[in-house]
Design an enzyme around this catalytic site. Structure first.
Site, short mmCIF file in Angstrom:
data_model
loop_
_atom_site.label_atom_id
_atom_site.label_comp_id
_atom_site.label_asym_id
_atom_site.label_seq_id
_atom_site.Cartn_x
_atom_site.Cartn_y
_atom_site.Cartn_z
N ARG A 80 -10.10 -3.26 101.71
CA ARG A 80 -10.02 -1.79 101.80
C ARG A 80 -8.58 -1.36 102.05
O ARG A 80 -8.14 -0.32 101.59
CB ARG A 80 -10.91 -1.28 102.94
CG ARG A 80 -12.40 -1.55 102.74
CD ARG A 80 -13.16 -1.08 103.96
NE ARG A 80 -14.60 -1.27 103.88
CZ ARG A 80 -15.23 -2.39 104.26
NH1 ARG A 80 -14.55 -3.41 104.75
NH2 ARG A 80 -16.55 -2.46 104.18
N ASN A 100 -4.67 6.23 98.27
CA ASN A 100 -5.58 7.14 98.98
C ASN A 100 -4.90 7.99 100.06
O ASN A 100 -5.35 9.11 100.34
CB ASN A 100 -6.76 6.35 99.56
CG ASN A 100 -7.72 5.91 98.46
OD1 ASN A 100 -7.55 6.30 97.30
ND2 ASN A 100 -8.74 5.14 98.81
N ASP A 155 -22.13 0.53 108.82
CA ASP A 155 -22.08 -0.89 109.22
C ASP A 155 -23.27 -1.25 110.12
O ASP A 155 -23.80 -2.35 110.05
CB ASP A 155 -20.74 -1.18 109.93
CG ASP A 155 -19.55 -0.85 109.03
OD1 ASP A 155 -19.70 -0.92 107.79
OD2 ASP A 155 -18.47 -0.51 109.56
N ARG A 211 -26.26 -1.76 107.97
CA ARG A 211 -26.20 -3.10 107.34
C ARG A 211 -26.53 -4.20 108.35
O ARG A 211 -27.15 -5.21 108.02
CB ARG A 211 -24.81 -3.32 106.73
CG ARG A 211 -24.60 -2.45 105.50
CD ARG A 211 -23.24 -2.67 104.89
NE ARG A 211 -23.09 -1.91 103.66
CZ ARG A 211 -21.95 -1.45 103.19
NH1 ARG A 211 -20.82 -1.68 103.85
NH2 ARG A 211 -21.90 -0.78 102.06
N HIS A 248 -13.56 -0.57 110.55
CA HIS A 248 -14.36 -0.64 109.31
C HIS A 248 -13.57 -1.49 108.31
O HIS A 248 -13.02 -1.00 107.33
CB HIS A 248 -14.61 0.78 108.77
CG HIS A 248 -15.46 0.79 107.54
ND1 HIS A 248 -16.76 0.33 107.52
CD2 HIS A 248 -15.20 1.20 106.27
CE1 HIS A 248 -17.25 0.45 106.30
NE2 HIS A 248 -16.32 0.97 105.52
N1 NAI Z 1 -16.08 4.69 104.93
C1 NAI Z 1 -17.02 4.04 104.26
O1 NAI Z 1 -17.94 3.49 104.85
C2 NAI Z 1 -16.99 4.00 102.77
C3 NAI Z 1 -15.85 4.40 102.09
N2 NAI Z 1 -15.82 4.38 100.72
C4 NAI Z 1 -14.61 4.89 100.10
O2 NAI Z 1 -14.89 6.18 99.55
C5 NAI Z 1 -13.98 6.44 98.48
C6 NAI Z 1 -14.75 6.95 97.27
O3 NAI Z 1 -15.54 5.92 96.71
P1 NAI Z 1 -16.40 6.19 95.39
O4 NAI Z 1 -17.12 7.48 95.52
O5 NAI Z 1 -17.15 4.95 95.11
O6 NAI Z 1 -15.23 6.37 94.30
P2 NAI Z 1 -15.33 7.17 92.91
O7 NAI Z 1 -14.18 6.73 92.10
O8 NAI Z 1 -16.70 7.05 92.34
O9 NAI Z 1 -15.13 8.69 93.35
C7 NAI Z 1 -13.95 9.19 93.87
C8 NAI Z 1 -13.74 10.57 93.31
O10 NAI Z 1 -12.59 11.15 93.93
C9 NAI Z 1 -12.01 11.99 92.97
N3 NAI Z 1 -10.64 12.36 93.35
C10 NAI Z 1 -9.51 11.61 93.27
N4 NAI Z 1 -8.45 12.33 93.72
C11 NAI Z 1 -8.92 13.53 94.09
C12 NAI Z 1 -8.32 14.68 94.65
N5 NAI Z 1 -7.02 14.74 94.91
N6 NAI Z 1 -9.11 15.75 94.91
C13 NAI Z 1 -10.44 15.71 94.65
N7 NAI Z 1 -11.07 14.64 94.13
C14 NAI Z 1 -10.32 13.56 93.86
C15 NAI Z 1 -12.09 11.19 91.68
O11 NAI Z 1 -11.91 12.01 90.51
C16 NAI Z 1 -13.49 10.60 91.78
O12 NAI Z 1 -14.46 11.39 91.13
C17 NAI Z 1 -13.22 5.14 98.27
O13 NAI Z 1 -11.96 5.20 98.89
C18 NAI Z 1 -14.09 4.09 98.93
O14 NAI Z 1 -13.38 2.97 99.33
C19 NAI Z 1 -16.88 3.99 99.99
C20 NAI Z 1 -18.04 3.57 100.62
C21 NAI Z 1 -18.17 3.52 102.06
O1 OAA Z 2 -16.58 -1.91 100.79
C1 OAA Z 2 -15.93 -0.92 100.44
O2 OAA Z 2 -14.79 -0.97 99.95
C2 OAA Z 2 -16.54 0.42 100.63
C3 OAA Z 2 -16.97 0.53 102.02
O3 OAA Z 2 -16.19 0.84 102.89
C4 OAA Z 2 -18.28 -0.01 102.35
O4 OAA Z 2 -19.19 -0.04 101.50
O5 OAA Z 2 -18.44 -0.40 103.50
#
Ligand code: NAI
Ligand code: OAA
Length: 308
Positions: A88, A95, A148, A151, A175
């Site tokens: 990550r 990001n 988490d 999970r 995380h």
């Molecule tokens: N904290 C957590 O537990 C988790 C975090 N994540 C994180 O969430 C983020 C998103 O993951 P996904 O939805 O799978 O990715 P994704 O690629 O499917 O969606 C991300 C979206 O953000 C948009 N985007 C990019 N720059 C932007 C901006 N400046 N303004 C508005 N929209 C913008 C993109 O066009 C895209 O549609 C990732 O960084 C991922 O690592 C994902 C799962 C769990």
């Molecule tokens: O694994 C990743 O990169 C996305 C995330 O944070 C999760 O699913 O826990």
């Protein structure tokens, strides 16, 4: 209650869907940078309303933050997800800039907003939102521990051969693949410590599989997970919307709690109408205290790469 979800990708759309399905919210605004994408996701989701029986109004916009004005809660999911083999932390370069810009836009139009940070590396992105938004600390909440912990419960139920509803447990600290701290010492099956049921090898299996939960899914899917992340966010938004005062582990700015300061890390907190109502101080074993401190050291190093 108006909720904005920035990023209409896999996690953002899943958040919007679960929030709508639970029917506690009047309006969800999806924002994305990709032309027409948020509008399309919103329309598709709205066409499930009569099928799934919800009244939440979902709209989408390509970067017009005036549509997000006066949001009570905003969820930041914008940014790139990792690919198999990545950590990550490797996402910080792209990001951080996205999260900073999105935060500024959100706060400009919703000065009283509560922000839930999802984009990775999440603990560092939550810290960045603190440093750049000017919002009080109880209104910035990182989402990691809720997912988490879900999970952890999945893996515990698997090892116990029990229904998940029998199991309770919590994951705190970072995380990240190495910094997660599943609190096995406090996990229970209907009030009985799980350590009464699981041998040392099973306990280790549950801990290790929980920590790499996100990486395992990323390897299987080719990108990171979205259903459980979306559901975890919806639980947090509902806790705020319905003032549930639910105890949820979240990544919060610490000021001496758990021996740490000036860092966002996962700790149990009471989440209600004001966002973070209280950080809960749980007594950790000596080993857990050491692991928490190690996780803090690693997150602090990643935070050092931020430019404000
Ligand atoms: N904290 C957590 O537990 C988790 C975090 N994540 C994180 O969430 C983020 C998103 O993951 P996904 O939805 O799978 O990715 P994704 O690629 O499917 O969606 C991300 C979206 O953000 C948009 N985007 C990019 N720059 C932007 C901006 N400046 N303004 C508005 N929209 C913008 C993109 O066009 C895209 O549609 C990732 O960084 C991922 O690592 C994902 C799962 C769990
Ligand atoms: O694994 C990743 O990169 C996305 C995330 O944070 C999760 O699913 O826990």
């Amino acid at each position: 209650m108006k909720v904005t979800v920035v990023g209409a990708g896999a996690v953002g759309a899943s958040c919007a869907e679960y929030i709508a399905m639970k029917n506690f919210c009047s309006e969800v605004v999806l924002v994305d940078i990709k032309e027409g994408f948020a509008e399309g996701k919103a329309m598709d989701l709205m066409q499930t309303a009569s099928l799934n029986g919800f009244d939440t109004k979902i709209t989408g916009t390509t970067g017009d933050y005036s549509k997000t004005a006066d949001s009570h809660v905003a969820v930041i999911t914008s940014g790139i997800p990792r690919k198999p083999g990545m950590t990550r932390e490797e996402l910080i370069g792209i990001n951080a800039g996205i999260v900073k810009e999105v935060t500024e836009n959100l706060v400009k139009h919703s000065p009283n907003v509560i922000i839930i940070v999802v984009s990775n590396p999440m603990d560092t992105m939550a810290y960045l939102v603190h440093k750049t938004s000017g919002l009080p600390k109880h209104r910035i909440i990182g989402m990691g521990g809720a997912l988490d912990s879900a999970r952890f419960k999945y893996r515990l139920a698997e090892a116990l051969e029990s229904p998940i509803s029998d199991v309770d447990g919590m994951v705190i600290a970072a995380h990240s693949d190495t910094g997660m701290l599943p609190l096995l010492s406090k996990a229970t099956r209907n009030g009985v410590p799980v350590t009464d049921f699981l041998d040392a090898e099973q306990q280790q299996y549950v801990i290790e599989e929980t920590k790499v939960g996100g990486a395992t899914l990323t390897k299987l899917l080719g990108t990171s997970a979205w259903y459980a992340p979306g559901a975890a966010v919806s639980v947090m938004v509902q806790a705020i919307a319905c003032d549930q005062k639910k105890m949820i582990p979240c990544s919060l700015m610490l000021e001496g709690e758990y021996g740490q300061s000036d860092i966002c890390l996962g700790v149990p907190a009471i989440i209600g109408a004001n966002g973070v109502e209280k950080i809960v101080n749980v007594t950790l074993t000596v080993d857990e205290q050491l692991k928490f401190a190690e996780a803090a050291k690693a997150v602090r190093e990643v935070n050092g790469d931020l430019k404000f």
